[in-house]
Every structure is written in C-alpha cells, then in structure tokens.
Design an enzyme around this catalytic site. Structure first.
Site, PDB file in Angstrom:
ATOM      1  CB  CYS A   1     -15.349   4.198  -2.928  1.00 31.88           C
ATOM      2  SG  CYS A   1     -16.760   4.815  -3.848  1.00 31.88           S
TER       3      CYS A   1
ATOM      4  CG  HIS B   1     -14.143  10.974  -2.782  1.00 32.79           C
ATOM      5  ND1 HIS B   1     -15.287  10.492  -3.382  1.00 32.79           N
ATOM      6  CD2 HIS B   1     -14.086  12.304  -3.105  1.00 32.79           C
ATOM      7  CE1 HIS B   1     -15.897  11.483  -4.034  1.00 32.79           C
ATOM      8  NE2 HIS B   1     -15.184  12.587  -3.871  1.00 32.79           N
TER       9      HIS B   1
END
Length: 452
Positions: free
Chosen positions: A320, A277
C-alpha cells in the site's frame, strides 16, 4: 582382552551397518501409500518448478526422510529444477511417513500453498473433503486491502464470499514464451544488452507474518505472490534470491548485501521485488518499522552500486501507499479518450578528462501496485491483483515487448479489475497501478535467447 574388545567393537559396527541396511530395505518394501504417490505424480511439474529446497532439505533430514548422502546427491544436481526432480524421485521410496513429513516440511518452510495443492489433490483422489489450511484464512477468497486498519478488516464478513468473482486455487503453472531469433536480431541494437547467462540476479523479499505494535495483519495470499514471482523470474533467466519475514533493519542490510554481490559485474540486469504492507514512500518490516523506498533506490544507484552502472534495474513494489480505498467513478457515455502521459528525459552528461559522468540515479524502472495514497488489493487465494497481472503480461509478452510497454499493459488489466465483496466497503473497489522510469533505452528481456 584388547583383542576381544576389538572384535566386540567390530561386531557392533557390522550390526549397525546391517541395521541401517535392513531399515533401507524395509523402507523400500513398505513404501509410500499409493494415493500419496499418485498425488505427487499429479503435481510433479508444479513441484519441480516451484519447490525451494535450501531450507526444506534440512527439515527432511531432521525428520529422517532423507539421509546426508541423499542431500548431497540432490545438491550435486545442476540447477534448481534438476534438484527438485531428484527429490521427487526419492520421496516415494522413503516409507509411509514420507508424504506427511514432506507436507509438514512445506508448511514449516513457508511453502504452504504447495502443501494445500497436494492436500487438495489427495482429497480428490480419496473422494473426501479437503482439510482446512492453517496457512491462511481460506474463508476469505475475495479481495482484501494490503494494509487496512483493524476496524476496517473486521467488516469482512464470511457470509459474503460464496459467489466471489476472485476465487482461485493459487498460482497457475507458468510458461514464458521464448523470444525468436528474428525478433532479437531486429531489436537488440536499440535496446539494453541482455545476453548474459543468467540475465542477472533477482531478489524477492516477502513479508507475511508481522509482529510489533503496528497491529499489521497476516498477508493472506502473500505466499502465492512470492512463489509466482520466483517462478517467473527463473523462467526469464534470472538467478533468484528469496528472503522471508525480515525486519526493517534486516531488509536494509540484506538489500545492501545483495547490491554488492560480485556477480552483478558479469550479468546484464537486476530485479528487486518487495512484497509487504506499506505507506507512501515506505515499506514495513515484520517488526512494524518502515524502510524508506528512497533508501532502497539509493543502494542501487550509480554511486553505491558501480557494478550495475549503465545496466537496467527493475523494481516491483507490492504494498500500500496509503489507506484510501479507490471507490472508482461512473464512466460517462462516449468514447474513452484517457491516455497515460509520456515522460521525457534529458541527457545531462558532461565530459571530464575524457570520461563520461553519470547522473547519480539512472537506468531504473519501478512498478507500483497502486497510486500514491491508495491501498493495494490482494486476493487471499490468488495473491495480489498487481502481481497476478504482472505475471500474466510478462509470461505472455516478454518475448516481443519491452518492459515499459508491458507495465502499460499491466496498468490496463488493473484498470479493468473490480473487487467483489457484497456488504463491505471493498465491493466494487478499484485499483490503479503505475510505474516510473529513468531507463535510457528499450528494455527487452529476450527470454530463451540465445537457446542454452
């Protein structure tokens, strides 16, 4: 009395050896179930290419599936493929429990996608429904965001994915097209030197299971990404190091250790792939803390990593860079004239005492899964859009295309892709990858040349 005691101990030793021999003969006679043998046979090539043995062997040893001598025999083989083949030769002879123990060991060493492959094949052989995997939520085959807030992910209804266009069963069996001698001779003089065997060291760092206060979701499909990349990099001629589920501090320390490995002195390039992430400018450790990407690049720059000066360094970031979902826009009628702008670089070297100085950071190229501020999309069965496209392009075109042009092709594939999840905000969502470069020559990987 002493003589009697000695004879007794000798007798016990002989009995122990006889018992061990008897156990080995029993295992050989009462071997693996034929269905299990057939399952291993059908997946032999995939297993031989993708198994990661270092931790797996210890689990099999603990479960009494292999012996110390067998472990040494496997480790004595040259190369990971040969070691995997040796294990696959041994497994069918290790008794009726060997298959189940092997599957359990795969799960325990984060190779659950291979366990899923075996169990699916076994179910086809036995004509029964495949068991559900506990390694990822198989009810979510469509695309999910790499780092979406919990309130967004709760909207992903399991009623909407029966007709998912993103369905898949995991990474394909990869093959990399080799470079021809003619192509090499025509291009090597204008390109970075890439002749060393191995081509270089590659590090794949994959975070899947998260703890801490950030409430980061399990990265379903992340196992597919790291396995696919490990296979790709090996086929491209790299020695691959793999690390799983690292905290931010551990990531920084392991990256620094990797950057200082002596082997970089005698190899021609380097690859670092970070899968986790993330947010703009940073990537999460499993503890929910951030490692800044600028710190990653700093560890490999010309000042901190002299062994890689003037050598190409490739970075691939699957994470991301924000939480905005790209909704896309309707294309106007007419010819599409969109083009990617070029980026010029200037030489700024100065001579000092007849020695060329280098800028602090050069000879790097970094591919990002998405644009700044946007979320990266990931398929829970086939892995992330970006890694899937990257693997496809590099396996097909590394033989005749340099890395920057391949990343343009990756961009084109990502541009055409569209999410399918009716009833959620991810339906018809888009993604756009990008790369930045300070390369100073063309970077051809020349896979398979010269032949070994």
């Amino acid at each position: 009395m002493a003589a009697s005691s000695g004879r007794s101990q000798s007798s016990l030793h002989r009995k122990g050896l006889m018992a061990a021999d008897r156990r080995s003969r029993i295992l050989a006679v009462c071997g693996m179930h034929p269905d299990h043998q057939e399952t291993l046979k059908k997946n032999r090539v995939v297993l031989a290419k993708q198994l990661l043995l270092s931790e797996l062997l210890e689990h099999l040893l603990e479960k009494d599936i292999i012996t110390l001598e067998m472990r040494e025999l496997i480790q004595a083989k040259g190369g990971s493929f040969s070691q995997n083949v040796e294990l696959l030769n041994l497994l069918p002879k290790r008794g009726p429990q060997a298959f189940d123990a092997f599957c359990e060991a795969l799960r325990e060493t984060r190779q659950g996608h291979l366990e899923d492959l075996l169990l699916t094949t076994l179910s086809d052989i036995q004509h029964i429904l495949p068991p559900l995997s506990c390694d990822y939520d198989s009810s979510l085959p469509f695309s999910v965001c790499e780092s979406c807030p919990p309130h967004k992910q709760s909207r992903l209804s399991t009623d909407t994915m029966e007709h998912s266009l993103d369905n898949g069963d995991g990474p394909p069996c990869l093959q990399v097209k080799p470079c021809t001698p003619e192509f090499y001779q025509a291009h090597y003089q204008l390109a970075y030197r890439l002749q060393s065997q191995p081509r270089g060291l590659a590090l794949v760092m994959s975070n899947v299971h998260f703890t801490g206060e950030k409430d980061l979701e399990f990265r379903s499909g992340g196992d597919v990404d790291h396995t696919t990349l490990v296979t790709l990099f090996k086929l491209l001629g790299y020695n691959v190091h793999v690390l799983y589920d690292q905290t931010a501090q551990e990531m920084q320390e392991k990256l620094q250790n990797f950057a200082q490995l002596p082997a970089h002195r005698v190899t021609d390039s380097c690859i670092v792939a970070l899968l986790s992430h993330g947010v703009e400018g940073g990537i999460y450790g499993v503890d929910g803390k951030l490692l800044q990407l600028q710190e990653v690049f700093r560890l490999f720059d010309n000042a901190n990593c002299p062994s890689l000066q003037n050598k190409p360094k490739m970075f691939f970031i699957q994470a991301c860079r924000g939480d905005e979902t790209d909704r896309g826009v309707d294309q106007q009628d007419g010819k599409n004239h969109a083009q990617s702008p070029g980026c010029e670089e200037s030489d700024a070297g100065k001579e000092e005492l007849m020695k060329m100085r280098l800028p602090t950071r050069s000879d790097m190229i970094c591919g990002y899964a998405c644009l700044k501020g946007n979320a990266a999309m990931r398929n829970t069965k086939r892995g992330s859009w970006y890694i899937e496209a990257l693997t496809q392009v590099f396996s097909e075109r590394a033989c005749d295309m340099h890395v920057a042009d391949m990343l343009v092709k990756v961009n084109a594939l990502i541009k055409e892709r569209e999410g399918y999840a009716p009833g959620t905000e991810f339906h018809r969502c888009k993604e756009m990858s990008e790369y930045c470069s300070t390369l100073c020559q063309q970077l051809y990987l020349f896979p398979g040349y010269p032949p070994t």
